[in-house]
Design an enzyme around this catalytic site. Structure first.
Site, PDB file in Angstrom:
ATOM      1  N   CYS A  45       0.838  -1.208   0.000  1.00  0.00           N
ATOM      2  CA  CYS A  45       0.000   0.000   0.000  1.00  0.00           C
ATOM      3  C   CYS A  45       0.872   1.257   0.000  1.00  0.00           C
ATOM      4  O   CYS A  45       0.559   2.249  -0.671  1.00  0.00           O
ATOM      5  CB  CYS A  45      -0.906   0.023   1.226  1.00  0.00           C
ATOM      6  SG  CYS A  45      -1.987  -1.403   1.358  1.00  0.00           S
TER       7      CYS A  45
HETATM    8  C1  BEZ Z   1       0.546  -4.621   1.850  1.00  0.00           C
HETATM    9  O1  BEZ Z   1       0.069  -3.544   1.530  1.00  0.00           O
HETATM   10  O2  BEZ Z   1       1.732  -4.846   1.761  1.00  0.00           O
HETATM   11  C2  BEZ Z   1      -0.349  -5.724   2.344  1.00  0.00           C
HETATM   12  C3  BEZ Z   1      -1.529  -5.440   2.995  1.00  0.00           C
HETATM   13  C4  BEZ Z   1      -2.318  -6.470   3.499  1.00  0.00           C
HETATM   14  C5  BEZ Z   1      -1.906  -7.781   3.308  1.00  0.00           C
HETATM   15  C6  BEZ Z   1      -0.732  -8.063   2.619  1.00  0.00           C
HETATM   16  C7  BEZ Z   1       0.056  -7.031   2.137  1.00  0.00           C
END
Ligand code: BEZ
Length: 213
Positions: A45
C-alpha cells in the site's frame, strides 16, 4: 447485488484527510478514481500511494480526481502519510478516506469475506462525470496495482466519450483506434473526413484523434 459497470457510483459523506467529503459534490463534473487498500502501515500500500501521488499531473491533465480509502482511523492515516513521504519521496496529494465503520467499503462491496473478513481488497473504480462506474478492478492484498493501466483506461474511456472510437488490444496513446460499430459509415464520414482503413466492415481503423491535438 454487487455494483456493476454502468451503475451510479453510490454517494456518501465521510471523513478524510482533507476533511468531510460529500462524494458526488466533491467529484463535481470531473472524472474520479476511488481506490481502496487493505491497511495502513503495510508495504505494498505504501508503494501504491506514493506512485499514485507522483501521477498527479497526469490525473490533472485528464480532469480526474483521485481518492483513497481504507478501514483505518483518520489519525492512523495522518501518521502513515509521513512514512509515505519519507520512503516514496513524495507527499500524498489526494484525500484518504477513513472508513473504520466500513460504511463506504460495504456500499461498494470492497470487503470480500472469503479473502479477508475485515480488510478491504484492492478495489479501484473509475467514475465518469455522469457518476456512472466505467471500470472496476479487484486485486488481492499481496499484488500492487498498475496505476499506469488505470490512466490508460481513462484515456480510452475519454476517447470513446469524445470521439466515438474504441481502443484495440494493448492500445497506447498514439496508436490507431477503432470506429465504434454503432457509428454508420455515413456518420463516420462526417466525423473522420480523412477516411479510415477498413479491414472488415466491423473493423474500421483510424488514427488516434488526439494525435492532432
Ligand atoms: C501490503 O500492503 O503490503 C499488504 C496489505 C495487506 C496484506 C498483505 C500485504
Amino acid at each position: 447485488m454487487a455494483l456493476q459497470l454502468g451503475d451510479t457510483a453510490p454517494d456518501f459523506e465521510i471523513e478524510s484527510t482533507d476533511g468531510t467529503i460529500k462524494f458526488h459534490d466533491w467529484l463535481g463534473n470531473s472524472w474520479g478514481v476511488l481506490f481502496s487498500h487493505p491497511k495502513d502501515f503495510t508495504p505494498v500500500c505504501t508503494t501504491e500511494l506514493g506512485y499514485t501521488a507522483k501521477l498527479k499531473s497526469e490525473f490533472d491533465k485528464r480532469d480526474v480526481k483521485v481518492i483513497g480509502l481504507s478501514v483505518d482511523p483518520l489519525e492512523d492515516h495522518h501518521k502513515w502519510l509521513g512514512d509515505i513521504e519519507e520512503t516514496q519521496g513524495t507527499a500524498v496529494n489526494f484525500p484518504m478516506i477513513a472508513d473504520p465503520d466500513r460504511k463506504v467499503a460495504t456500499l461498494y462491496g470492497m470487503i470480500h469475506p472469503n479473502a479477508d473478513n475485515t480488510l478491504t481488497v484492492r478495489a479501484a473504480y473509475i467514475i465518469g462525470p455522469d457518476k456512472k462506474i466505467k471500470l472496476y478492478v479487484m486485486y488481492p492484498a499481496s499484488t500492487g496495482r498498475n496505476f499506469d493501466e488505470i490512466l490508460r483506461v481513462i484515456d480510452s474511456l475519454q476517447l470513446t466519450a469524445e470521439h466515438m472510437v474504441a481502443t484495440p488490444v494493448n492500445w497506447r496513446h498514439g496508436d490507431d483506434v477503432i470506429i465504434v460499430p454503432s457509428l454508420s459509415n455515413e456518420d463516420a464520414k462526417e466525423k473522420f473526413p480523412e477516411g479510415w482503413k477498413e479491414l472488415k466492415p466491423y473493423l474500421r481503423m483510424v488514427a488516434d484523434p488526439k494525435n492532432k491535438a
